[in-house]
Design a protein around this motif. Structure first.
Motif, mmCIF file in Angstrom:
data_model
loop_
_atom_site.group_PDB
_atom_site.id
_atom_site.type_symbol
_atom_site.label_atom_id
_atom_site.label_comp_id
_atom_site.label_asym_id
_atom_site.label_seq_id
_atom_site.Cartn_x
_atom_site.Cartn_y
_atom_site.Cartn_z
ATOM 1 N N ARG A 110 46.351 46.183 32.581
ATOM 2 C CA ARG A 110 44.508 46.698 33.204
ATOM 3 C C ARG A 110 45.120 47.517 34.221
ATOM 4 O O ARG A 110 46.220 47.230 35.517
ATOM 5 N N ASP A 111 43.979 48.152 34.313
ATOM 6 C CA ASP A 111 43.780 48.674 35.671
ATOM 7 C C ASP A 111 43.989 47.944 36.574
ATOM 8 O O ASP A 111 42.846 47.253 36.270
ATOM 9 N N PRO A 112 44.794 48.318 37.999
ATOM 10 C CA PRO A 112 44.182 47.423 39.167
ATOM 11 C C PRO A 112 42.339 47.616 39.231
ATOM 12 O O PRO A 112 42.650 46.801 39.636
ATOM 13 N N GLN A 113 41.789 48.708 39.275
ATOM 14 C CA GLN A 113 40.306 48.519 40.045
ATOM 15 C C GLN A 113 39.515 47.972 38.823
ATOM 16 O O GLN A 113 38.582 46.614 39.145
ATOM 17 N N GLN A 114 40.363 47.567 37.520
ATOM 18 C CA GLN A 114 39.403 46.312 36.305
ATOM 19 C C GLN A 114 39.300 45.629 37.094
ATOM 20 O O GLN A 114 39.083 44.911 36.660
ATOM 21 N N LEU A 115 40.627 45.236 36.869
ATOM 22 C CA LEU A 115 41.119 43.930 37.437
ATOM 23 C C LEU A 115 40.346 43.462 38.959
ATOM 24 O O LEU A 115 39.869 42.166 38.403
ATOM 25 N N ALA A 116 40.815 43.805 39.535
ATOM 26 C CA ALA A 116 40.037 43.657 41.127
ATOM 27 C C ALA A 116 38.600 43.325 40.876
ATOM 28 O O ALA A 116 37.410 42.726 41.604
ATOM 29 N N HIS A 117 37.371 44.828 39.841
ATOM 30 C CA HIS A 117 36.536 44.783 39.443
ATOM 31 C C HIS A 117 36.014 43.057 38.885
ATOM 32 O O HIS A 117 35.635 42.386 39.214
ATOM 33 N N TYR A 118 37.086 42.096 38.165
ATOM 34 C CA TYR A 118 36.936 41.066 37.390
ATOM 35 C C TYR A 118 37.116 39.985 39.149
ATOM 36 O O TYR A 118 36.266 38.854 38.166
ATOM 37 N N LEU A 119 38.245 40.365 39.614
ATOM 38 C CA LEU A 119 38.244 39.285 39.925
ATOM 39 C C LEU A 119 37.452 38.936 41.564
ATOM 40 O O LEU A 119 36.739 37.860 41.681
ATOM 41 N N GLU A 120 36.068 40.195 41.481
ATOM 42 C CA GLU A 120 35.371 40.069 42.736
ATOM 43 C C GLU A 120 34.149 39.382 42.301
ATOM 44 O O GLU A 120 33.777 38.347 43.400
ATOM 45 N N PHE A 121 34.081 39.174 40.584
ATOM 46 C CA PHE A 121 32.862 38.251 40.440
ATOM 47 C C PHE A 121 33.374 37.172 40.573
ATOM 48 O O PHE A 121 32.544 35.930 40.308
ATOM 49 N N LEU A 122 34.407 36.756 40.179
ATOM 50 C CA LEU A 122 35.432 35.260 39.951
ATOM 51 C C LEU A 122 34.925 34.759 41.245
ATOM 52 O O LEU A 122 34.804 33.394 41.683
ATOM 53 N N TYR A 123 35.827 35.473 42.463
ATOM 54 C CA TYR A 123 35.365 35.153 43.558
ATOM 55 C C TYR A 123 34.144 34.627 43.748
ATOM 56 O O TYR A 123 33.797 33.484 44.412
ATOM 57 N N LEU A 124 32.444 35.365 44.274
ATOM 58 C CA LEU A 124 30.910 35.474 43.995
ATOM 59 C C LEU A 124 30.409 34.070 43.158
ATOM 60 O O LEU A 124 30.043 33.467 43.185
ATOM 61 N N GLY A 125 31.650 33.562 41.554
ATOM 62 C CA GLY A 125 31.095 32.860 40.898
ATOM 63 C C GLY A 125 30.872 31.485 41.493
ATOM 64 O O GLY A 125 30.598 30.702 41.616
ATOM 65 N N ALA A 126 32.848 31.472 41.880
ATOM 66 C CA ALA A 126 32.769 30.367 42.935
ATOM 67 C C ALA A 126 32.092 29.906 44.261
ATOM 68 O O ALA A 126 32.043 29.300 44.245
ATOM 69 N N MET A 127 31.965 30.985 45.311
ATOM 70 C CA MET A 127 31.734 30.843 46.311
ATOM 71 C C MET A 127 29.963 30.392 45.807
ATOM 72 O O MET A 127 28.658 29.722 46.696
ATOM 73 N N LEU A 128 29.410 30.983 45.182
ATOM 74 C CA LEU A 128 27.993 30.357 44.315
ATOM 75 C C LEU A 128 28.014 29.046 43.865
ATOM 76 O O LEU A 128 27.095 28.294 43.975
ATOM 77 N N ARG A 129 29.357 28.798 43.324
ATOM 78 C CA ARG A 129 28.919 26.904 43.348
ATOM 79 C C ARG A 129 28.843 26.508 44.269
ATOM 80 O O ARG A 129 28.168 25.158 44.178
#
Length: 202
Positions: A154-173
């Motif tokens: 996968r393109d790094p930008q696409q994976l970074a987009h996924y990772l950013e939302f995983l990061y936000l999800g962890a913070m919200l939990r």
């Protein structure tokens, strides 16, 4: 006068105004509490018209965004340089998250309104309105792909987009649930990102 010089001068003045308003707001938030401070109070303390404040920052959360993103811009270059000594991309990203968790702990009382505001904004924001985390994550991922640590599926930008939302999800939990630590949430999130949910061969 050269147009580019004049444009640069206007941009510097605009940035100085943004920084001044954000600094005043942060001082008030720390002294009086985020919920208590009004936009009118900020404008009065900053000695600007309310219209000027609202032109640059429509709500208090936008002032938080500017303050936090300035902190990130100031601190991240030195942190990334220090992390470069770690042997793998995964180790670097895990240590980056540990630093992020420590920062978040120190700013926890502001993070829920900040995150809720950021999630409500359009994804087309530019400049100081973006945190830059997507670029930082993309840099880590591209580095891992170049070294062979990560697959290039996968393109790094696409994976970074996924990772950013995983990061936000962890913070919200962490913000919404009692009894958990952000560092643990981040490390578990990275376990999922790097290793997935599919069981390997026994």
């Amino acid at each position: 006068m050269n147009d580019s010089i004049e444009t640069g001068r206007r941009e510097r003045k605009r940035q100085q105004t943004l920084d001044h308003l954000s600094d005043i707001a942060w001082q008030l938030f720390e002294a009086e509490g985020f919920d208590t401070v009004t936009m009118e109070r900020i404008a009065d303390r900053a000695d600007v018209a309310k219209g000027t404040l609202y032109k640059h920052f429509p709500v208090k959360e936008a002032l938080l965004r500017h303050h936090f993103h300035r902190e990130l811009a100031r601190g991240v270059p030195d942190l990334l340089q220090a992390l470069a000594s770690l042997p793998t991309t995964e180790a670097q990203l895990r240590e980056f998250m540990r630093h992020g968790a420590a920062w978040a702990e120190a700013h926890k009382k502001y993070l829920l309104p900040y995150v809720q505001f950021r999630l409500s904004e359009p994804r087309t924001l530019k400049g100081e309105q973006r945190s830059g985390l997507d670029r930082i994550f993309a840099r880590f991922i591209a580095q891992g792909q170049a070294s062979g640590e990560l697959r290039q599926a996968r393109d790094p930008q696409q994976l970074a987009h996924y990772l950013e939302f995983l990061y936000l999800g962890a913070m919200l939990r962490w913000l919404l649930l009692d009894g958990i630590t952000l560092e643990t949430e981040y490390q578990q999130m990275l376990d999922l990102f790097f290793h997935g949910l599919v069981r390997g061969e026994q």
